[in-house]
Design a protein around this motif. Structure first.
Motif, PDB file in Angstrom:
ATOM      1  N   TRP A  93      42.539 -10.916  15.250  1.00  0.00           N
ATOM      2  CA  TRP A  93      43.939 -10.737  15.652  1.00  0.00           C
ATOM      3  C   TRP A  93      44.782 -11.159  14.452  1.00  0.00           C
ATOM      4  CZ3 TRP A  93      45.561  -8.597  20.244  1.00  0.00           C
ATOM      5  CH2 TRP A  93      46.941  -8.592  20.472  1.00  0.00           C
ATOM      6  N   ASN A  94      45.359 -10.193  13.775  1.00  0.00           N
ATOM      7  CA  ASN A  94      46.109 -10.390  12.534  1.00  0.00           C
ATOM      8  C   ASN A  94      45.194 -10.759  11.370  1.00  0.00           C
ATOM      9  OD1 ASN A  94      48.508 -10.342  11.020  1.00  0.00           O
ATOM     10  ND2 ASN A  94      48.795 -12.551  11.242  1.00  0.00           N
TER      11      ASN A  94
ATOM     12  N   LEU B   9      49.034 -13.334  20.008  1.00  0.00           N
ATOM     13  CA  LEU B   9      47.790 -13.414  20.779  1.00  0.00           C
ATOM     14  C   LEU B   9      47.986 -14.210  22.060  1.00  0.00           C
ATOM     15  CD1 LEU B   9      44.726 -13.093  21.192  1.00  0.00           C
ATOM     16  CD2 LEU B   9      44.426 -15.124  19.743  1.00  0.00           C
TER      17      LEU B   9
ATOM     18  N   MET C 281      45.562  -6.688  16.649  1.00  0.00           N
ATOM     19  CA  MET C 281      47.023  -6.781  16.694  1.00  0.00           C
ATOM     20  C   MET C 281      47.660  -5.626  15.942  1.00  0.00           C
ATOM     21  SD  MET C 281      49.632  -9.715  15.239  1.00  0.00           S
ATOM     22  CE  MET C 281      49.707  -8.961  13.605  1.00  0.00           C
TER      23      MET C 281
ATOM     24  N   ASN D 103      54.397  -6.028  16.558  1.00  0.00           N
ATOM     25  CA  ASN D 103      53.322  -7.018  16.713  1.00  0.00           C
ATOM     26  C   ASN D 103      53.571  -7.927  17.907  1.00  0.00           C
ATOM     27  OD1 ASN D 103      51.992  -6.067  14.465  1.00  0.00           O
ATOM     28  ND2 ASN D 103      52.719  -7.682  13.095  1.00  0.00           N
TER      29      ASN D 103
END
Length: 258
Positions: free
Chosen positions: A103-104, A168, A154, A165
């Motif tokens: 995530w990212n 999370l 993401m 975006n």
């Protein structure tokens, strides 16, 4: 089945490196170095968030889904040197050639690992292969933003638009998962200074499980898992964590209501 590796990192200011970059006296404390770096950064762009190459990795946590097993752990021992942690991570990619999920990860985790691997002289030939050694990697490698060997969930869900975006924590909670418990990235430096490296690792582990759970929901959404398969995957995670007596997993499971 290709293994799936989900990962997350936690970082602190590289106070040793910053001391040299900022021209500070050798006797300057780590706390003072960080305060000076944060102050200069805030004056420069209004945020204390340091450039990625000035972060030092203190924890890397992983979920490995392979065969019939689900495993979550933090690499190395608490306080293990940064270079060793990073080497362990890339050695895992060398060994398993997994599909990596983050995530990212494209915006933060991997760029940090790139810079810090270079600083620590860590080799990662499988990770950096873009088709030179394995022709399959020419069209699906870890480096390309649009390939799936590394899936930055993401980034994909936002259609590669930063303004879209989502955090999370928000997505995990909205999907019925626990989300962050007791810590976030902004508190890691304070926790590290207080010697709470185990708490940082535990937080990183819960973050990576949240990422994996959101990934399972994504796989269900896109039809890669039907309802029965999705339910089996969720049950595997629940059963594994329920069998672990560690306090952070007990807290995580108590917060997982749905």
């Amino acid at each position: 089945m290709i293994p799936t590796l989900v990962f997350d990192i936690e970082t602190i200011p590289d106070t040793d490196g910053l001391k040299g970059l900022l021209g500070l006296p050798a006797e300057t404390s780590a706390d003072d170095v960080a305060k000076i770096a944060f102050h200069q950064r805030r004056q420069h762009n209004g945020s204390e968030f340091l450039p990625l190459h000035q972060h030092k990795v203190v924890a890397i946590s992983c979920v490995l889904r392979e065969g019939d097993s689900f495993k979550v752990w933090s690499l190395g021992a608490p306080g293990e040197p940064e270079g060793q942690l990073i080497k362990r991570f890339f050695d895992g990619i060398e060994k398993y050639t997994p599909n990596v999920v983050s995530w990212n990860g494209g915006g933060f985790d991997f760029p940090v690992l790139h810079y810090r691997a270079m600083i620590n002289s860590v080799q990662a030939p499988r990770y950096w292969d873009m088709g030179e050694d394995d022709k399959d990697f020419k069209w699906n490698n870890y480096i390309s933003r649009y390939h799936t060997r590394h899936l930055d969930l993401m980034d994909l869900l936002a259609m590669y638009q930063g303004r879209a975006n989502a955090p999370l924590d928000d997505m995990a909670q909205l999907c019925g998962f626990p989300g962050k418990l007791g810590m976030d990235g902004s508190k890691v430096w304070d926790a590290y200074q207080q010697g709470e490296i185990e708490a940082i690792r535990n937080y990183c582990e819960t973050d990576v499980v949240n990422t994996y759970l959101v990934y399972l929901r994504f796989q269900f959404m896109r039809g890669q898992l039907n309802q029965a398969a999705y339910d089996r995957e969720i049950a595997l995670v629940r059963d594994t964590l329920n069998a672990d007596s560690a306090p952070h997993w007990q807290e995580f499971m108590a917060a997982w209501k749905s």
